[in-house]
Design a protein around this motif. Structure first.
Motif, PDB file in Angstrom:
ATOM      1  N   ALA A 136       0.413  -1.228  -0.272  1.00  0.00           N
ATOM      2  CA  ALA A 136       0.055   0.174   0.578  1.00  0.00           C
ATOM      3  C   ALA A 136       0.951   0.870  -0.079  1.00  0.00           C
ATOM      4  CB  ALA A 136      -1.125   0.489   1.648  1.00  0.00           C
ATOM      5  N   PRO A 137       0.700   2.330  -0.830  1.00  0.00           N
ATOM      6  CA  PRO A 137      -1.322   2.728  -0.577  1.00  0.00           C
ATOM      7  C   PRO A 137      -1.197   2.438  -2.552  1.00  0.00           C
ATOM      8  CG  PRO A 137       0.415   4.918  -1.146  1.00  0.00           C
ATOM      9  CD  PRO A 137       1.415   3.814  -0.642  1.00  0.00           C
ATOM     10  N   HIS A 138      -0.585   1.982  -2.989  1.00  0.00           N
ATOM     11  CA  HIS A 138      -0.992   1.278  -4.267  1.00  0.00           C
ATOM     12  C   HIS A 138      -1.192   0.006  -4.756  1.00  0.00           C
ATOM     13  CE1 HIS A 138       4.018   3.637  -4.663  1.00  0.00           C
ATOM     14  NE2 HIS A 138       2.709   4.659  -5.720  1.00  0.00           N
ATOM     15  N   LYS A 139      -1.886   0.327  -5.490  1.00  0.00           N
ATOM     16  CA  LYS A 139      -2.660  -0.968  -6.229  1.00  0.00           C
ATOM     17  C   LYS A 139      -2.558  -2.039  -7.226  1.00  0.00           C
ATOM     18  CE  LYS A 139      -7.666   2.026  -6.179  1.00  0.00           C
ATOM     19  NZ  LYS A 139      -7.728   0.887  -5.310  1.00  0.00           N
ATOM     20  N   ALA A 140      -2.609  -3.065  -6.471  1.00  0.00           N
ATOM     21  CA  ALA A 140      -2.742  -4.287  -7.268  1.00  0.00           C
ATOM     22  C   ALA A 140      -2.140  -4.050  -8.924  1.00  0.00           C
ATOM     23  CB  ALA A 140      -2.802  -5.242  -7.209  1.00  0.00           C
ATOM     24  N   ALA A 141      -2.894  -3.673  -9.533  1.00  0.00           N
ATOM     25  CA  ALA A 141      -2.811  -3.324 -11.185  1.00  0.00           C
ATOM     26  C   ALA A 141      -1.871  -2.618 -11.266  1.00  0.00           C
ATOM     27  CB  ALA A 141      -4.731  -2.500 -10.753  1.00  0.00           C
ATOM     28  N   ASP A 142      -2.307  -1.940 -10.216  1.00  0.00           N
ATOM     29  CA  ASP A 142      -0.686  -0.493 -10.860  1.00  0.00           C
ATOM     30  C   ASP A 142       0.484  -1.375 -11.519  1.00  0.00           C
ATOM     31  OD1 ASP A 142      -2.416   1.116 -10.073  1.00  0.00           O
ATOM     32  OD2 ASP A 142      -1.963   1.544  -8.248  1.00  0.00           O
ATOM     33  N   ALA A 143       0.294  -2.452 -10.440  1.00  0.00           N
ATOM     34  CA  ALA A 143       1.562  -3.349 -10.166  1.00  0.00           C
ATOM     35  C   ALA A 143       2.423  -3.598 -12.658  1.00  0.00           C
ATOM     36  CB  ALA A 143       1.841  -4.248  -9.949  1.00  0.00           C
ATOM     37  N   LEU A 144       0.947  -3.933 -12.559  1.00  0.00           N
ATOM     38  CA  LEU A 144       0.915  -4.197 -14.032  1.00  0.00           C
ATOM     39  C   LEU A 144       0.723  -3.131 -15.940  1.00  0.00           C
ATOM     40  CD1 LEU A 144      -2.789  -6.064 -14.438  1.00  0.00           C
ATOM     41  CD2 LEU A 144      -0.002  -7.037 -14.231  1.00  0.00           C
ATOM     42  N   LYS A 145       1.476  -2.113 -14.878  1.00  0.00           N
ATOM     43  CA  LYS A 145       1.382  -1.405 -16.090  1.00  0.00           C
ATOM     44  C   LYS A 145       2.699  -0.132 -16.239  1.00  0.00           C
ATOM     45  CE  LYS A 145      -3.436   0.340 -14.795  1.00  0.00           C
ATOM     46  NZ  LYS A 145      -3.986   1.335 -13.671  1.00  0.00           N
ATOM     47  N   ILE A 146       3.799  -0.435 -15.219  1.00  0.00           N
ATOM     48  CA  ILE A 146       4.733  -0.384 -15.076  1.00  0.00           C
ATOM     49  C   ILE A 146       5.550  -1.253 -16.767  1.00  0.00           C
ATOM     50  CG2 ILE A 146       6.725   0.312 -13.970  1.00  0.00           C
ATOM     51  CD1 ILE A 146       4.240   1.536 -12.791  1.00  0.00           C
ATOM     52  N   THR A 147       6.298  -0.064 -17.672  1.00  0.00           N
ATOM     53  CA  THR A 147       6.848  -0.196 -18.476  1.00  0.00           C
ATOM     54  C   THR A 147       8.408  -0.555 -17.850  1.00  0.00           C
ATOM     55  OG1 THR A 147       6.911   2.167 -19.099  1.00  0.00           O
ATOM     56  CG2 THR A 147       5.706   0.407 -20.338  1.00  0.00           C
ATOM     57  N   TYR A 148       9.217  -1.715 -18.568  1.00  0.00           N
ATOM     58  CA  TYR A 148      10.493  -1.126 -18.377  1.00  0.00           C
ATOM     59  C   TYR A 148      11.312  -1.900 -20.117  1.00  0.00           C
ATOM     60  CZ  TYR A 148      14.824  -3.228 -15.904  1.00  0.00           C
ATOM     61  OH  TYR A 148      15.613  -4.040 -15.784  1.00  0.00           O
ATOM     62  N   PRO A 149      12.208  -1.032 -19.649  1.00  0.00           N
ATOM     63  CA  PRO A 149      12.873  -0.688 -20.916  1.00  0.00           C
ATOM     64  C   PRO A 149      13.633  -2.229 -21.924  1.00  0.00           C
ATOM     65  CG  PRO A 149      13.647   0.947 -20.200  1.00  0.00           C
ATOM     66  CD  PRO A 149      12.955   0.772 -18.934  1.00  0.00           C
ATOM     67  N   LEU A 150      14.585  -3.827 -20.969  1.00  0.00           N
ATOM     68  CA  LEU A 150      14.870  -4.181 -21.004  1.00  0.00           C
ATOM     69  C   LEU A 150      13.979  -5.357 -21.055  1.00  0.00           C
ATOM     70  CD1 LEU A 150      18.110  -3.953 -18.946  1.00  0.00           C
ATOM     71  CD2 LEU A 150      17.358  -3.997 -21.088  1.00  0.00           C
ATOM     72  N   GLN A 151      12.781  -5.728 -20.020  1.00  0.00           N
ATOM     73  CA  GLN A 151      11.472  -6.771 -21.137  1.00  0.00           C
ATOM     74  C   GLN A 151      10.310  -5.608 -20.653  1.00  0.00           C
ATOM     75  OE1 GLN A 151      12.646  -9.697 -18.134  1.00  0.00           O
ATOM     76  NE2 GLN A 151      12.296 -10.562 -19.546  1.00  0.00           N
ATOM     77  N   LYS A 152       9.579  -4.887 -21.805  1.00  0.00           N
ATOM     78  CA  LYS A 152       8.262  -4.123 -22.236  1.00  0.00           C
ATOM     79  C   LYS A 152       6.676  -4.810 -20.961  1.00  0.00           C
ATOM     80  CE  LYS A 152      10.200  -2.291 -26.114  1.00  0.00           C
ATOM     81  NZ  LYS A 152       9.622  -1.999 -27.694  1.00  0.00           N
ATOM     82  N   VAL A 153       7.284  -6.074 -21.136  1.00  0.00           N
ATOM     83  CA  VAL A 153       6.163  -6.936 -20.104  1.00  0.00           C
ATOM     84  C   VAL A 153       5.627  -6.998 -18.730  1.00  0.00           C
ATOM     85  CG1 VAL A 153       4.316  -8.659 -20.320  1.00  0.00           C
ATOM     86  CG2 VAL A 153       5.553  -7.637 -22.541  1.00  0.00           C
ATOM     87  N   SER A 154       5.407  -6.226 -17.866  1.00  0.00           N
ATOM     88  CA  SER A 154       5.886  -5.814 -16.843  1.00  0.00           C
ATOM     89  C   SER A 154       5.956  -7.226 -15.987  1.00  0.00           C
ATOM     90  CB  SER A 154       4.680  -4.660 -16.391  1.00  0.00           C
ATOM     91  OG  SER A 154       3.577  -5.286 -16.219  1.00  0.00           O
TER      92      SER A 154
END
Length: 404
Positions: A136-154
């Motif tokens: 918390a305070p972040h939601k679980a769905a937020d973790a699915l949306k974080i992009t990353y240069p080396l592996q684009k699928v979070s």
């Protein structure tokens, strides 16, 4: 006559060969790489999934867009929501390649038994995906949306990150769906999961600029473990506790210790070939656990000017490393006993296997027995190598300074 018999046999066999009755073409399905579960605002749950965008996963077809697509729906039943996902997109979701499942800390504290039951029943879902609680305070769905240069699928990124962290240092507990369910129904073990923290603003992390930046604005960090009693989360502990948990399970493959060698200077020791044995004895009707640890170590770095070619120096470092790992493990066990009163280590299961008659007297209130259990830790560490250099050049520099 024999020819006619063989002909009839083959004709009969072809009738039984019905082929792939549930076959679906590639352009009719979407592969789910991960899912997230949060508390719903107008309903009981919110289910969010991440789907592969295949055209962005190869250099030949990539156009710079996002490599995954995230959708979510609300509902009161997770099993039903998994079948209702076509409310918002056209293709059939396939869960067989799912790599990560995120649960919000808020939802984990209310209980996870209902969340895992549909996953356990679904014949498509495998037992090899990571289950993680999002702080918390972040939601679980937020973790699915974080992009990353080396592996684009979070979810692929965090799955690879967790597996490598487990292999290299012991920072992920290596817990899967079956492990959690077995712990929930066991009378001698409580569940744990990995825990992750979202560093930065999730809204910024979901933008394509996060991939294009040399320093991403937002990223996911493995922060420790979430502790449960029954199916409800009761607390969390840092990364060091993850390593100690793996020691008790004899699953720690390698790690590194940073110990003081002089004042504020340290020596780094990499441990490998780690073996752990645990025995239990009973005294005054209370269990005492004897944990023995053996490992071999290499010196990775030295800040002090010790003479590494002397056996006395090696023995000194070995003793310090033994004291360090014994103290850390006892501290973690003591904290779990006194602050949480939940046997996440499975010492009750070991007690049942070793002393079944004594365990039956304690099994109804095992966690109370665990709180009062005694622990003795003994470690033996042998330093075998000091890398490519026997003597540190730091000692040469210090010698020159003394002469001057």
């Amino acid at each position: 006559m024999r020819k006619w018999i063989f002909l009839l046999f083959y004709l009969g066999a072809t009738i039984l060969l019905t082929g792939c009755w549930d076959l679906r073409e590639v352009n009719q399905v979407s592969i789910v790489s991960g899912l997230a579960l949060d508390q719903g605002e107008e309903s009981k749950y919110r289910l969010t999934i991440e789907l592969f965008n295949p055209t962005e996963l190869t250099p030949q077809t990539s156009s710079g867009n996002t490599a995954s697509i995230v959708f979510g729906i609300n509902g009161d039943s997770i099993g039903e929501m998994m079948l209702r996902l076509n409310e918002i997109f056209s293709r059939k979701p396939i869960f067989s390649h799912m790599k990560t499942m995120f649960i919000s800390e808020e939802l984990a504290k209310t209980g996870i038994a209902e969340l895992l039951d549909p996953m356990d029943r679904n014949r498509e879902i495998r037992n090899d995906f990571n289950i993680m609680v999002v702080e918390a305070p972040h939601k679980a769905a937020d973790a699915l949306k974080i992009t990353y240069p080396l592996q684009k699928v979070s979810t692929l990124k965090i799955n690879t990150q967790a597996n490598n962290f487990f292999e290299e240092w012991g920072g992920d507990p290596d817990v899967r769906l079956k492990d959690i369910i077995d712990s929930m129904v066991s009378e001698g073990r409580e569940p744990i999961t990995a825990m992750v923290e979202i560093v930065g603003d999730p809204k910024e992390g979901s933008k394509i600029e996060n991939i294009q930046s040399t320093h991403p604005n937002t990223y996911i960090k493995i922060s420790g473990i979430a502790l449960f009693k029954g199916d409800a989360m009761i607390g969390k502990m840092p990364i060091s506790a993850t390593r100690d948990y793996l020691i008790t399970q004899n699953k720690l493959r390698q790690t590194s210790l940073s110990i003081n060698c002089k004042d504020d200077q340290t020596v780094d020791i990499q441990l490998k070939d780690i073996n752990v044995g645990t025995n239990v004895s009973v005294k005054n009707n209370e269990p005492t656990y004897h944990i023995s640890i053996s490992a071999e170590g290499n010196i990775n770095g030295v800040q002090c000017s010790e003479q590494l070619n002397l056996s006395a120096t090696t023995e000194k470092f070995e003793t310090k490393a033994e004291d360090f790992i014994e103290g850390e493990l006892l501290h973690t066990i003591d904290e779990v006993q006194n602050e949480y009163g939940a046997d996440i280590f499975g010492f009750g299961e070991l007690f049942y296997k070793s002393k079944p008659k004594h365990f039956k007297q304690k099994q109804t209130n095992w966690n109370e027995t665990f709180v009062n259990a005694k622990f003795e830790v003994n470690s033996t560490i042998k330093i075998r190598r000091s890398g490519l250099r026997n003597e540190s050049y730091i000692s040469e520099i210090n010698d020159q300074e003394v002469e001057q």
